[in-house]
Write an enzyme that holds these catalytic residues in place. Structure first.
Site, PDB file in Angstrom:
ATOM      1  N   SER A 149       0.846  -1.188   0.000  1.00  0.00           N
ATOM      2  CA  SER A 149       0.000   0.000   0.000  1.00  0.00           C
ATOM      3  C   SER A 149       0.886   1.244   0.000  1.00  0.00           C
ATOM      4  CB  SER A 149      -0.920   0.018   1.232  1.00  0.00           C
ATOM      5  OG  SER A 149      -0.161   0.145   2.418  1.00  0.00           O
ATOM      6  N   LYS A 150       0.234   2.396  -0.016  1.00  0.00           N
ATOM      7  CA  LYS A 150       0.951   3.665  -0.094  1.00  0.00           C
ATOM      8  C   LYS A 150       1.898   3.865   1.084  1.00  0.00           C
ATOM      9  CE  LYS A 150       1.452   7.583  -2.372  1.00  0.00           C
ATOM     10  NZ  LYS A 150       1.906   7.623  -3.770  1.00  0.00           N
ATOM     11  N   ARG A 151       1.554   3.291   2.226  1.00  0.00           N
ATOM     12  CA  ARG A 151       2.418   3.499   3.397  1.00  0.00           C
ATOM     13  C   ARG A 151       3.766   2.781   3.264  1.00  0.00           C
ATOM     14  NH1 ARG A 151       2.022  -0.779   7.154  1.00  0.00           N
ATOM     15  NH2 ARG A 151       0.465  -2.360   6.605  1.00  0.00           N
ATOM     16  N   GLU A 198       6.213   7.555 -10.210  1.00  0.00           N
ATOM     17  CA  GLU A 198       6.778   8.131  -8.989  1.00  0.00           C
ATOM     18  C   GLU A 198       8.231   7.698  -8.801  1.00  0.00           C
ATOM     19  OE1 GLU A 198       3.881   8.302  -5.478  1.00  0.00           O
ATOM     20  OE2 GLU A 198       2.967   6.779  -6.758  1.00  0.00           O
TER      21      GLU A 198
END
Length: 468
Positions: free
Chosen positions: A240-242, A250
């Site tokens: 996930s993004k975390r 990116e």
């Protein structure tokens, strides 16, 4: 048989790092087999599909160097073909019209919720006469799924996987508005494109059981399936993004090289002995589906950083110089000297040895490219006090007289000066570094002076010496 693979992303966002790995595996398998790698944009969900997302996918694949054969296809362009196939199944009695109202479907969902089970259509229109349909309800077309036995898939990664057919409800092929569902469209598109191997994430495994039955009903040979475990974060949970950036773009913006990202993604769940550094040529030669593991791979940014540093050290100096110049030009706060390009090319061997990403490399290279007067960082400015500036002033005249401007000759001169002044080398080298680079960390100072050249070195010293 010509091997044909495909990557079929939905254009609802950027190219996810997991999707990039799936594309890489498909690309490598096709190239290994001298086959074809196709790109299909699954854009039938018109409300969520955007041109910007399509552009991001194409851009991400292009940056990674994953070229596809032929033009990228739009799934939406095949809507009429998909509908024709659904109508064929209806005409052959292998599908049927379902006139369930929204309220009836809601009741089914609520009953499933109360009973703690997943929602499955109960087949109430499977054998009913369409003449008994309520007025004002547009039907969907559902496939008549087998109700006994089991569906067995010989998966190229997971091995033999089985589901009982009574767990598979009659799936919708064509919605009430005449548009195809994903389940139908993907089968038709893969068949029409002669796709031989479907390599995708194991979150699609349940879809495969249903899609396999569409192939069977149509009398089409199903492709070989290979379901790859999804990526997890370093803590073992779903990525996930975390855990860090999720989009390929990116990572490009953070200064990673495409060859490093390819190597890293390849090693996420695939192995070839103990090899860690695998260039593209060897990746194509070695890639096989049976080397893909069945357990989720963990995304480890430290390992990615290590690989990127390796590829930076081995990258062409001219290529890195161009990339650094582009990065510096994007920063309007930095004034670029006319001699920047030559200095960067000369200094790149030393610079790239210490960088992890292109952003690091660009920051560390800036002092070579900037025009005078150089801006000094706080730490560098503190090193330049009256005492150290006095030492630099004393060093200036010997530097003016130096005839051979090489690393070795400069080092001999500076060491001799330090000994004559009763100083340790660091007491003159660190202020010299601060004056010439504006920082307290750089490549070896004698290398820096050689790259800057005698005239620029003396000019930068004069800038800090000022009126002394």
């Amino acid at each position: 048989m010509t091997v044909v693979t495909r990557f079929a992303p939905s254009p609802t966002g950027t190219l996810h790092i997991g999707g990039a790995r799936t594309a890489l595996f498909n690309w490598l398998f096709a190239r290994n087999k001298a086959g074809r790698f196709l790109l299909r944009i699954e854009d039938t969900d018109r409300a969520r599909s955007t041109p910007e997302a399509v552009g991001a996918i194409l851009d991400g694949l292009g940056w990674l160097g994953l070229d596809w054969d032929g033009d990228a296809q739009s799934q939406f362009d095949g809507v009429q073909r998909h509908a024709e196939v659904a109508q064929r199944l209806l005409a052959e009695g292998k599908a049927y019209q379902c006139f369930c109202t929204p309220d009836e479907l809601s009741e089914m969902r609520e009953a499933a919720r109360r009973e703690g089970r997943s929602m499955r259509y109960d087949g109430r229109w499977r054998d009913r006469d369409p003449a008994s349909a309520p007025s004002g309800v547009d039907p969907v077309i559902r496939l008549k799924m087998p109700q006994e036995g089991a569906t067995v898939i010989d998966d190229q990664v997971q091995g033999e996987v089985t589901v009982a057919n009574d767990q598979l409800d009659d799936l919708v092929l064509l919605r009430a508005d005449g548009t195809p569902t994903y389940m139908l469209a993907v089968v038709v598109d893969d068949h029409d494109a002669d796709v031989t191997h479907v390599i995708r994430g194991d979150d699609h495994l349940t879809n495969t059981f249903r899609q396999f039955q569409i192939y069977r009903s149509l009398g089409w040979e199903a492709p070989a399936f290979a379901h790859v475990p999804l990526l997890h974060g370093s803590d073992g949970s779903k990525l996930s993004k975390r855990h860090g950036a999720l989009g390929v773009g990116e990572y490009r913006d953070q200064g990673y090289l495409p060859e490093a990202m390819r190597n890293y993604l390849l090693r996420l769940g695939w192995s070839h002995g103990d090899d860690e550094i695998i260039d593209t040529e060897h990746a194509i030669a070695w890639f096989t589906l049976d080397a893909i593991g069945r357990s989720p791979a963990r995304f480890d940014k430290e390992r990615l950083d290590s690989l990127n540093a390796h590829y930076l050290r081995h990258a062409d100096d001219g290529r890195l110089t161009d990339l650094v110049m582009t990065g510096l030009a994007a920063n309007s706060a930095r004034n670029i000297a006319d001699e920047a390009l030559n200095r960067l090319i000369m200094g790149m061997p030393g610079l790239k040895e210490r960088a992890t990403t292109l952003l690091d490399l660009t920051d560390s290279a800036a002092f070579y490219a900037q025009s005078r007067p150089l801006s000094l960082g706080d730490k560098a400015a503190k090193l330049l006090n009256d005492t150290t500036l006095g030492h630099l002033k004393g060093l200036r005249d010997p530097l003016v007289e130096l005839k051979e401007w090489s690393d070795e000759a400069i080092e001999v001169l500076v060491r001799r000066f330090a000994e004559d002044e009763g100083l340790k080398l660091g007491k003159i080298a660190q202020p010299l570094r601060a004056a010439l680079t504006g920082a307290t960390v750089s490549p070896p100072i004698f290398e820096v002076m050689r790259v800057l050249g005698q005239e620029e070195t003396l000019g930068r010293l004069d800038d800090v010496l000022g009126g002394i």
